[in-house]
Design a protein around this motif. Sequence first.
Motif, short mmCIF file in Angstrom:
data_model
loop_
_atom_site.label_atom_id
_atom_site.label_comp_id
_atom_site.label_asym_id
_atom_site.label_seq_id
_atom_site.Cartn_x
_atom_site.Cartn_y
_atom_site.Cartn_z
N LYS A 1 0.87 -1.18 0.00
CA LYS A 1 0.00 0.00 0.00
C LYS A 1 0.90 1.23 0.00
O LYS A 1 1.80 1.36 0.83
N SER B 1 0.77 5.42 0.10
CA SER B 1 -0.16 6.51 0.42
C SER B 1 -0.20 7.52 -0.73
O SER B 1 0.64 7.49 -1.64
N ILE C 1 3.24 2.28 2.96
CA ILE C 1 2.66 1.89 4.25
C ILE C 1 2.82 0.39 4.44
O ILE C 1 3.15 -0.08 5.52
N PRO D 1 6.54 -1.50 15.87
CA PRO D 1 6.44 -0.12 16.33
C PRO D 1 5.17 0.56 15.83
O PRO D 1 4.58 0.13 14.84
N SER D 2 4.78 1.64 16.52
CA SER D 2 3.63 2.42 16.12
C SER D 2 3.83 2.95 14.69
O SER D 2 4.92 3.39 14.34
N GLY D 3 2.79 2.85 13.89
CA GLY D 3 2.87 3.35 12.52
C GLY D 3 3.54 2.40 11.55
O GLY D 3 3.81 2.76 10.39
N SER D 4 3.82 1.16 12.00
CA SER D 4 4.54 0.23 11.10
C SER D 4 3.61 -0.45 10.09
O SER D 4 4.07 -1.15 9.19
N GLY D 5 2.28 -0.25 10.25
CA GLY D 5 1.35 -0.80 9.26
C GLY D 5 0.51 -1.96 9.75
O GLY D 5 -0.17 -2.62 8.96
N LYS D 6 0.52 -2.22 11.07
CA LYS D 6 -0.17 -3.39 11.62
C LYS D 6 -1.68 -3.35 11.33
O LYS D 6 -2.26 -4.32 10.85
N SER D 7 -2.31 -2.19 11.65
CA SER D 7 -3.76 -2.09 11.44
C SER D 7 -4.09 -2.15 9.95
O SER D 7 -5.09 -2.77 9.56
N THR D 8 -3.27 -1.52 9.15
CA THR D 8 -3.51 -1.53 7.70
C THR D 8 -3.47 -2.97 7.18
O THR D 8 -4.32 -3.39 6.38
N GLU E 1 -5.78 -4.84 18.71
CA GLU E 1 -5.56 -4.43 20.10
C GLU E 1 -6.84 -4.59 20.93
O GLU E 1 -7.31 -3.62 21.55
N HIS F 1 0.01 -4.53 21.36
CA HIS F 1 1.22 -3.82 21.81
C HIS F 1 1.87 -4.56 22.97
O HIS F 1 2.96 -4.19 23.40
#
Length: 262
Positions: A35, A37, A43, A62-69, A184, A217
């Motif tokens: 993906k 952006s 992403i 880490p935060s922003g590494s693309g886990k949710s995406t 999470e 996390h």
Amino acid sequence: MAAFKEEATEHLLAAAEQENWPSGGVKIEVRDLTKVSEKDVRILNKVNVDIPRGAIVGIIGPSGSGKSTFLRALNRLWEPPYGSVFLDGVDICELDVLSLRRRVGMLFQLPVLFQGSVADNVRYGPQLKGKKLSDDEVSTLLTLADLDSSFFSKSGGELSVGQAQRVALARTLANEPEVLLLDEPTSALDPVSTQNIEDALVRLKKDKGMTTVIVSHSIKQIQRIADVVCLLVNGEIVEILKPDHLSQAKHPMAQTFLNLTS
Ligand SMILES: Nc1ncnc2c1ncn2[C@@H]1O[C@H](COP(=O)(O)OP(=O)(O)OP(=O)(O)O)[C@@H](O)[C@H]1O
């Protein structure tokens, strides 16, 4: 980097064989999932992973590494490119999106219950298909989510966040999903509610052969319940390890992340 990834995929499949998971084989295949952006930032960058059937797969990073995406691509909450995600060998872009989301259910960080009673919430999904769950069926689903029948007639406002999250789990289970995606799911819960959800997930794996992908996390949580862990860094799965082998991560960013969060 490529070597890490190849080794990682082999590791996951070897772990699946060793563990002798219920039905074996691959439930979800992810191939070169990318993906970019609108601002041309990557992403997700060519993510390749096989999610074994009947396993609990943890996703950390880490935060922003693309886990949710990544998670959202698996039931098309984010529409992945054609040819990048396969459920039981079928490209999910070819499936009816509502049927896909019944088969691949999702639970978010904070539960949002609909108006009405707990039982109304649990009955919601089947009712959309014209099926009315009996009281016994609702109670069975509540039990699967670690809630007793005393919750049956309560309204959302009478519940703690932890109880509401378990109702949300029962509501998702009412659709008889084959895969659970969890973003999470316990980060807003106290330790006892967290344990209730973890117990429910482990029981669903044992009793129903549920395939679960959980973003967390909490490394400790992943070590308690996951069969394998994928480490996502800057949109790439850089390592796939067994939870008790996390300290053996070779990727430098993975090591830094694990040292900071353990
Ligand atoms: N639709 C979008 N357009 C542009 N950027 C996006 C979009 N969706 C996500 N991003 C960016 O992609 C990156 C990955 O986001 P994502 O939420 O998947 O990460 P994450 O690992 O789940 O983070 P966290 O642990 O903080 O929840 C972030 O930098 C985010 O700002």
